[in-house]
Enzyme design. Structure first.
Site, PDB file in Angstrom:
ATOM      1  N   CYS A 182       0.829  -1.203   0.000  1.00 54.19           N
ATOM      2  CA  CYS A 182       0.000   0.000   0.000  1.00 54.19           C
ATOM      3  C   CYS A 182       0.869   1.261   0.000  1.00 54.19           C
ATOM      4  O   CYS A 182       0.503   2.267  -0.608  1.00 54.19           O
ATOM      5  CB  CYS A 182      -0.977  -0.008   1.165  1.00 54.19           C
ATOM      6  SG  CYS A 182      -0.191  -0.093   2.755  1.00 54.19           S
ATOM      7  N   THR A 183       2.025   1.195   0.669  1.00 57.01           N
ATOM      8  CA  THR A 183       2.935   2.340   0.645  1.00 57.01           C
ATOM      9  C   THR A 183       3.435   2.582  -0.770  1.00 57.01           C
ATOM     10  O   THR A 183       3.434   3.704  -1.273  1.00 57.01           O
ATOM     11  CB  THR A 183       4.145   2.085   1.569  1.00 57.01           C
ATOM     12  OG1 THR A 183       3.677   1.917   2.895  1.00 57.01           O
ATOM     13  CG2 THR A 183       5.123   3.238   1.522  1.00 57.01           C
TER      14      THR A 183
END
Lengths: 535, 448
Positions: free
Chosen positions: B215-216
């Site tokens: 997700c980062t």
């Protein structure tokens, strides 16, 4: 589909070859290495192992000083000699085979003994960035180390005997800007935020953020807000004690948003803020050792011969006393943390800009000094690098080997303290010195032909040394027996270990990166033990 | 003097240095050590040593051991020589680029050190079988892969023989000396399989692999590495710049340049600085920095231990040394402890305590994440009514498809019971490991 046609140029051959080390000391470290010239005295197995690990990474040039003729024993333990080398000059043969490792390295061989060079052409040593000597006699060590000390050329003396090895670095003064500390401290200034940081911190209202943003503000902002809230009820003081910090953690926990059932939702950035409380609340301070450097007489009394390090230390002091208000320039480095790109990059740029501003001021001061002194200019990049690492600057002032050999008062009591403990590694140091003394007296290593007969003679040497430092003789003779058993043998793996270490230290000295050994390193391969002593 | 005695005389002189250590006794020798000329004879003519890896450490080890008298050396490495090896792998030259490392290293050392009879094996360690490994007295490793180390460790453990009273047959123990480096740091250790801590006993000594959450990378990139990972993991597969059949190759300069430029675009868009070609390459290939000096020191420390093992001339290090050359030169030697329940080297039934209501996914996750296992892609089978049944296997696509639904099922629904054995295979071990399930209601979160 069109095949992509890259515009960027590919890496150069040299960059590819040195890729794995450039990641450690950078392009500037590499160019420092490539302008280095090392002189090795005696191409023993230890000597060529050292050269190997300096030539491979690309030192500029090497010069071998060796007047020995290659023997069978040499070939048996030295990889950079071959069967056909027998009877030829050891330095020239070793040079030929060592240079095969890297065609970019220049090499020279000088077939004269070092004492003769010292007598007839002492300026010979002036041009080297570093001189390394293996197995030289006490007498030559004495005069060579004194000479190199006088002309300010760094010197490493090393030896490998049986399972024992030692290296001793002699350098008048060595300054390191890039020490590459394992755990670098952050420099966040939350206790005394600079103007642009303060404005940014004050501009954010955590409560007003929407849920998504709330979970993506950097912990630095959260921590700041929590401290501000705490200070209102605590006379505006800065949280210091454990209790204070527990309060802060609780305030942060209160900040975490709750779901419809009143249960705190999972917000990683707030968890990070809680974890950071113990370390990040440390007030900003001027490290003592850096302050000492700035007020060192070398920095306060500059001359036109002052090194760039001292000029920059002086400029740094002027900054700290004026614009810095008692603080060093901002590092400008932000650790990674849970945050949105926008929040993170904004905060990062605020720190970066301040670091650039601070460095710019220091650079102006450096230029003023340089103009006043009429000395060589210092590049802006160097000043930036210096400011970036100003918190971790390192300076070592060395001592002369000749002084250590004479066992003056301070050296004697230093050794005696370790022997009283008793520290077996200091016993090894004594044994190596006693073996050197034996060699001077008898022109061969103790136990060279036959171990038993030399025990008493070596014991005399040991006791003489111990007497000179006012220590009583060793209760047992076992280390003396062991040294005679070695008979001056050079064990290849011991030389290879030490060779790796010496080469490594040479690279540190030439690149002026990482902290070198200060100043004596002892290795015992039998017990896999090492120690560092400072003579 | 006859030519024969001349040769003998020459041999005596040539090995004069190590003969002093082997033919003379000393106060710090191993209690079993008896000085004699026979020891050098053993080292030269009998003692077979396997060097695993012909890279930075392997080249050094081969040279070190050849100059310590060892002749019966074997070296195994599957790689070929690259330009970036030449800053430390000192047996290779520019002309050798593309040639097998093991062969090239052996040719060089056999030529330089007369009498050395080193043998090269240009293959993966997994291509060699038990009979191959059993022939050696000592194995010394200079590997950069943890998986390969673990596999080799498992192999040496599997060669152990136990007597009827369950005591270890000492003659089946092949000591393993293991070295590793990363930049200015390294470690060297001595493992006596079945007797002292093995690689699997001390998995917690390896730093956890650095990974970036997806997700980062996709949503909130902050570092240049995040941008590079994005291109590597997401954008490449989306755009397939060289067609869908071409996978990203960190060794192909064109691929690296493509990733570099795309990562730069992404970084620019987000205001992220410092995406460089070097960093791109480092992230893509997971490059570990390496220098000649650290490798030389660690390999030499390993060679000294091999020499001690072969000669008994002194006691071996006990049993793990760390070296840090970043701040001065610092070493620390400590005794790593053997795990009584080690998945590789304990000679008793391995037990996994588990809630009867747990799913197979729980076992799979435990095998991957628990410090005692840390497996990569374990295949799990069992025996029910005398028949082999594959419960889950991810390494073969068709079997993965067929068995993936099992992960969600409860153990009892899969026919497993209290005391049932599961058989686990993984890349980290050459042998299938049998684990006995022990049902226990545990107070832990089973949703994991």
């Amino acid at each position: 589909m069109a095949s992509p046609s890259p515009k960027s140029p590919e890496q150069s051959e040299k960059n590819k070859q040195y890729d794995r080390q450039l990641r450690l000391w950078g392009d500037h470290g590499q160019s420092a290495l490539e302008s280095g010239h090392i002189c090795l005295i005696n191409a023993t197995a230890l000597g060529t192992e050292i050269l190997k690990s300096i030539v491979l990474p690309g030192i500029g040039a090497i010069t071998i000083v060796d007047d020995c003729t290659v023997s069978d024993e040499d070939i048996g333990s030295n990889f950079f000699l071959e069967m056909s080398s027998k009877g030829l000059n050891r330095g020239s043969e070793a040079l030929r085979l060592v240079l095969e490792l890297n065609p970019a390295v220049q090499g020279h061989a000088v077939q004269e003994p070092p004492d003769q060079i010292l007598d007839e052409n002492p300026d010979f040593f002036k041009s080297f960035s570093l001189v390394i000597a293996t197995t030289i006699s006490e007498k030559v060590t004495q005069s060579l180390s004194q000479h190199l000390w006088d002309i300010n050329v760094p010197f490493i003396l090393c030896q490998s005997v049986g399972f024992l090895g030692s290296l001793r670095i002699q350098i008048r003064e060595h300054a390191v800007t890039e020490t590459h500390p394992d755990n670098e401290q952050t420099d966040l200034r939350l206790d005394e935020p600079f103007m642009s940081l303060l404005e940014h911190l004050e501009s954010i209202d955590i409560d007003a953020l929407d849920l998504k943003d709330h979970g993506h503000i950097p912990w630095i902002i959260i921590l700041y807000k929590a401290v501000q809230k705490w200070k209102i009820n605590n006379n505006n003081k800065w949280p210091v004690t454990r209790n204070d910090k527990e309060d802060i953690k609780n305030i942060i926990r209160d900040f975490i948003r709750k779901d419809e059932n009143g249960i705190p939702i999972n917000e990683e950035n707030f968890e990070e803020a809680i974890r950071a409380v113990n370390t990040a609340l440390m007030p900003t301070f001027l490290p003592k050792n850096i302050s000492k450097l700035m007020y060192n007489s070398a920095a306060t009394n500059l001359t036109k011969d002052s090194s760039s390090f001292w000029i920059m230390c002086s400029a740094l002091r002027a900054f700290v006393e004026a614009e810095g208000k008692g603080k060093l320039p901002v590092k400008g480095i932000l650790p990674d943390m849970t945050a949105s790109t926008e929040h993170y990059v904004k905060l990062q740029n605020i720190y970066k800009m301040q670091a650039a501003n601070d460095a710019e001021i220091v650079y102006r001061k450096v230029r003023q000094i340089v103009t006043q002194l009429h000395c060589d200019s210092i590049s802006e990049a160097d000043v930036k690098l210096f400011c970036r690492h100003a918190h971790d600057l390192y300076l070592v002032k060395g001592s002369c080997v000749a002084t250590e050999l004479q066992l003056g008062n301070s050296v004697a009591s230093y050794i005696a303290t370790y022997l009283e403990e008793p520290d077996v590694m200091m016993v090894h140091y004594i044994m190596l010195r006693a073996a050197g003394m034996f060699r001077s007296e008898h022109c061969r290593a103790p136990g060279d032909w036959e171990p038993e007969g030399d025990i008493a003679k070596l014991k005399t040497c040991v006791n003489k040394l111990l007497g000179d430092i006012s220590c009583s003789p060793f209760p047992k003779d076992d280390h003396i027996h062991e040294m005679c058993r070695y008979g001056g043998a050079e064990i290849h793996s011991v030389s290879a270990f030490l060779g790796g270490c010496v080469a490594h230290e040479a690279i540190k000295i030439i690149t002026k990166q990482y902290k070198p050994v200060n100043n004596t390193f002892i290795y015992d391969g039998a017990s896999t033990n090492t120690a560092t002593f400072e003579f | 003097m006859t030519s024969e005695s001349q040769t003998a005389d020459y041999q005596n002189r040539r090995w004069q240095h190590i003969r002093k250590l082997l033919e003379r006794s000393g106060p710090f020798c191993h209690p079993d050590f008896e000085a004699s000329a026979e020891i050098l004879n053993f080292i030269m003519n009998c003692c077979k040593v396997l060097i695993v890896g012909a890279g930075g450490l392997g080249c050094e080890l081969l040279k070190d051991l050849a100059l310590m008298g060892f002749k019966k050396l074997h070296i195994v490495d599957m790689d070929t020589i690259e330009l970036s090896n030449l800053n430390r792998q000192f047996l290779f030259r520019r002309n050798d680029i593309g040639l097998p490392k093991a062969k090239c290293a052996v040719e060089f050392v056999n030529k330089r050190v007369p009498g050395c009879e080193a043998v090269a094996h240009h293959c993966a360690i997994q291509d060699l079988d038990e009979d191959f490994y059993r022939q050696f007295h000592i194995v010394v490793c200079g590997l950069d892969s943890i998986i390969a180390r673990r596999w080799l460790n498992g192999m040496l453990v599997s060669l152990l023989q136990y007597n009827d009273d369950r005591s270890l047959d000492q003659s089946s123990v092949i000591p393993m000396v293991d070295g590793g480096t990363e930049g200015f740091k390294g470690n060297a250790r001595v493992i006596l399989p079945g007797m002292s801590a093995c690689i699997e006993c001390t998995l917690d000594l390896y730093p956890p692999q650095k990974t970036f959450p997806l997700c980062t990378i996709a949503n909130t990139p902050r570092l240049p590495e995040h941008c590079i990972e994005y291109v590597k993991v997401i954008q490449w597969a989306k755009e397939n710049p060289w067609g869908s059949s071409t996978t990203l190759d960190g060794d192909d300069p064109q691929h690296v340049v493509w990733v570099y430029e795309k990562a730069q675009e992404r970084a620019m868009k987000h205001g992220i600085a410092n995406v460089t070609y070097r960093l791109t390459q480092g992230v893509l290939k997971n490059i570990i920095p390496a220098v000649a000096s650290t490798n030389a020191a660690i390999a030499a420390a390993c060679a000294t231990e091999v020499f001690k093992l072969a000669s008994s001339c002194c006691v071996n290090m006990n049993n793990y040394m760390v070296l840090n050359m970043a701040d001065g030169v610092y070493t620390y030697t400590f005794s790593a402890e053997k795990r009584p329940d080690c998945v590789a080297c304990c000679n008793s039934t391995r037990v996994m305590k588990i809630d009867p209501d747990a799913t197979l996914q729980y076992i799979y996750t435990k095998l991957c994440e628990d410090q005692a296992y840390l497996m990569k892609s374990p295949g799990i089978t069992t025996v029910i009514n005398g028949c082999n049944k594959t419960l889950y296997m991810s390494s073969i696509k068709s079997i993965e498809e067929r068995t993936k639904d099992n992960l969600k099922k409860k153990l009892t629904d899969l026919g497993l019971f209290n005391g049932a054995d599961i058989l686990v295979a993984d890349v980290t071990t050459p042998n299938t490991i049998t684990i006995k399930l022990k049902f226990e209601t545990l107070d832990v979160d089973m949703t994991k």
